[in-house]
Design an enzyme around this catalytic site. Sequence first.
Site, PDB file in Angstrom:
ATOM      1  CE  LYS A 196       1.628   1.458   3.422  1.00  0.00           C
ATOM      2  NZ  LYS A 196       2.214   0.822   4.515  1.00  0.00           N
TER       3      LYS A 196
ATOM      4  CG  HIS B 211       3.783  -5.679   6.617  1.00  0.00           C
ATOM      5  ND1 HIS B 211       3.377  -4.380   6.490  1.00  0.00           N
ATOM      6  CD2 HIS B 211       4.138  -5.820   7.917  1.00  0.00           C
ATOM      7  CE1 HIS B 211       3.474  -3.772   7.655  1.00  0.00           C
ATOM      8  NE2 HIS B 211       3.940  -4.615   8.540  1.00  0.00           N
TER       9      HIS B 211
ATOM     10  CE  LYS C 249       2.479  -7.056  11.875  1.00  0.00           C
ATOM     11  NZ  LYS C 249       3.898  -6.912  12.178  1.00  0.00           N
TER      12      LYS C 249
ATOM     13  CD  GLU D  80       2.951   1.922  14.006  1.00  0.00           C
ATOM     14  OE1 GLU D  80       3.848   1.199  13.586  1.00  0.00           O
ATOM     15  OE2 GLU D  80       2.417   2.824  13.320  1.00  0.00           O
TER      16      GLU D  80
ATOM     17  CG  ASP E  88       1.161   4.343   7.086  1.00  0.00           C
ATOM     18  OD1 ASP E  88       1.828   3.913   6.124  1.00  0.00           O
ATOM     19  OD2 ASP E  88       1.519   4.243   8.279  1.00  0.00           O
TER      20      ASP E  88
ATOM     21  CG  HIS F 276      -1.451  -2.677   8.102  1.00  0.00           C
ATOM     22  ND1 HIS F 276      -1.114  -3.466   7.034  1.00  0.00           N
ATOM     23  CD2 HIS F 276      -0.434  -1.779   8.231  1.00  0.00           C
ATOM     24  CE1 HIS F 276       0.054  -3.066   6.545  1.00  0.00           C
ATOM     25  NE2 HIS F 276       0.481  -2.044   7.246  1.00  0.00           N
TER      26      HIS F 276
ATOM     27  CE  LYS G  25       3.391   5.668  11.702  1.00  0.00           C
ATOM     28  NZ  LYS G  25       3.690   4.270  11.570  1.00  0.00           N
TER      29      LYS G  25
HETATM   30  C1  BG6 Z   1       3.508  -0.072   7.648  1.00  0.00           C
HETATM   31  C2  BG6 Z   1       3.236   1.384   7.844  1.00  0.00           C
HETATM   32  O1  BG6 Z   1       2.702  -0.595   6.607  1.00  0.00           O
HETATM   33  O2  BG6 Z   1       3.224  -0.768   8.842  1.00  0.00           O
HETATM   34  C3  BG6 Z   1       4.047   1.928   8.989  1.00  0.00           C
HETATM   35  O3  BG6 Z   1       3.570   2.086   6.648  1.00  0.00           O
HETATM   36  C4  BG6 Z   1       3.800   1.111  10.231  1.00  0.00           C
HETATM   37  O4  BG6 Z   1       3.719   3.300   9.230  1.00  0.00           O
HETATM   38  C5  BG6 Z   1       4.017  -0.358   9.933  1.00  0.00           C
HETATM   39  O5  BG6 Z   1       4.702   1.562  11.238  1.00  0.00           O
HETATM   40  C6  BG6 Z   1       3.636  -1.212  11.108  1.00  0.00           C
HETATM   41  O6  BG6 Z   1       4.006  -2.527  10.831  1.00  0.00           O
HETATM   42  P1  BG6 Z   1       4.624  -3.452  11.938  1.00  0.00           P
HETATM   43  O7  BG6 Z   1       4.897  -4.730  11.228  1.00  0.00           O
HETATM   44  O8  BG6 Z   1       5.858  -2.752  12.423  1.00  0.00           O
HETATM   45  O9  BG6 Z   1       3.596  -3.558  12.989  1.00  0.00           O
END
Ligand code: BG6
Length: 413
Positions: free
Chosen positions: A95, A125, A129, A163, A182, A187, A278
């Site tokens: 994305k 991604h 997980k 995060e 994002d 996600h 964030k």
């Molecule tokens: C990414 C985002 O797709 O996923 C980031 O662009 C984010 O902003 C990240 O921090 C979080 O992924 P993970 O695997 O670190 O939880």
Amino acid sequence: EMDDDGFRDQASKAIVEFGKVRKNDPNLARFLALLGYVSIDAKGEGGWKELRKRMRDGMVHAFYFSVAPSLFGDLAERLHSHGIADVDSRIVVEKPFGRDLESARALNRILAQHFDEHQIYRIDHYLGKETVQNLMAVRFANILFEPLWNAQYVDHIQITVAETVDVGGRGGYYDKSGAMRDMVQNHLMQLLCLIAMEPPARFEPDSVRDEKLKVIRALDPVDYHHIVRGQYDADDDQPGYRAHVENPRSTTESFVAMKCHISNWRWAGTPFYLRTGKKLRARASEIAVVFKDAPHSIFGPEAGTHRNVLAIRLQPNEGMTLGVTIKEPGPGGMRLVDVPLDMSFAEALQNAASSTVGELRNAEQISAQALQGKADVRDVTDAVMNAQQNLQAAIAIRDKIVTAFLEISRMQI
Ligand code: BG6
């Protein structure tokens, strides 16, 4: 700028630190010998001939475009004009796949000029997980939860991806996307689908994606009164969001929370709260399924109200906690108290699911699946674009939530 040795050194340090591999492990040296580094100019000719020389014939090549989407077309074109990509090659893109339906289609057309649909992996991604894949097992390999998994018994569901990291270093990209594009549309939507979907008849990528699409189609447009957005501020010696993105007037959100409804028989009346941001106080990705009060308390009003909560921790400290109500031991009558039935995957599985290993598997799974031509990590957009006919669903994904969001994004943060 880097050379082969610099890159191998960087990779070696990361593998030793995060992969818990010994520095002198012979497998590490063998693996590092396979790595190389070539710097290319996405919009020019620099580096491409060198890259071509490094490609070994007779192998399947996967190209992971971890760059701004505006460069996808240039990269795809040069991979072909320099004879680097062939019919067996695959490209992997993440994305944001366009800003909206129209730009997603435009991007699709560009990629389709150079690659067949089966070569294009639009991935999320999060689906790599372990703990996200585990949601399917928790729901569909246990009889315990499924009978209660509906609006009759579930009061509401909270999906949180908090995060602690800021956007430093990614400001240019992030300020154009914000938390909504994002994190939420990809996600958090995947998590929502996995939690809300009907059981697929089989654990096969197409069947799973069909069920996810049904959830998205059943999502109500989000009322913009049900969205909250914000930016993190400066604290002590740390710059705030606007300084990080070098845009003093930015109105892009680094935090967003919203209430969604899924209008189908299973979920009508049960709100889903999504939130992500964030630079929050703690790093915690968690899904909390909050069950309803017992219909009648035989212990009387003085016993208070108590709710069962199933908390599924995706990261860190992966595991599950079920809050149950019991009698507080001791004299003094029937006092009720809520206690956790707690399970950490790392303890239960003897560390097999510890965070760092989980993160590595995440990247590993995505690369391996792309190379093997499997599709478990393809996102829902992929299903839609793949089918090319399901525009209603595409509109749902891209716009149902984003439309309400756009209304509110014109308002002041
Ligand atoms: C990414 C985002 O797709 O996923 C980031 O662009 C984010 O902003 C990240 O921090 C979080 O992924 P993970 O695997 O670190 O939880």
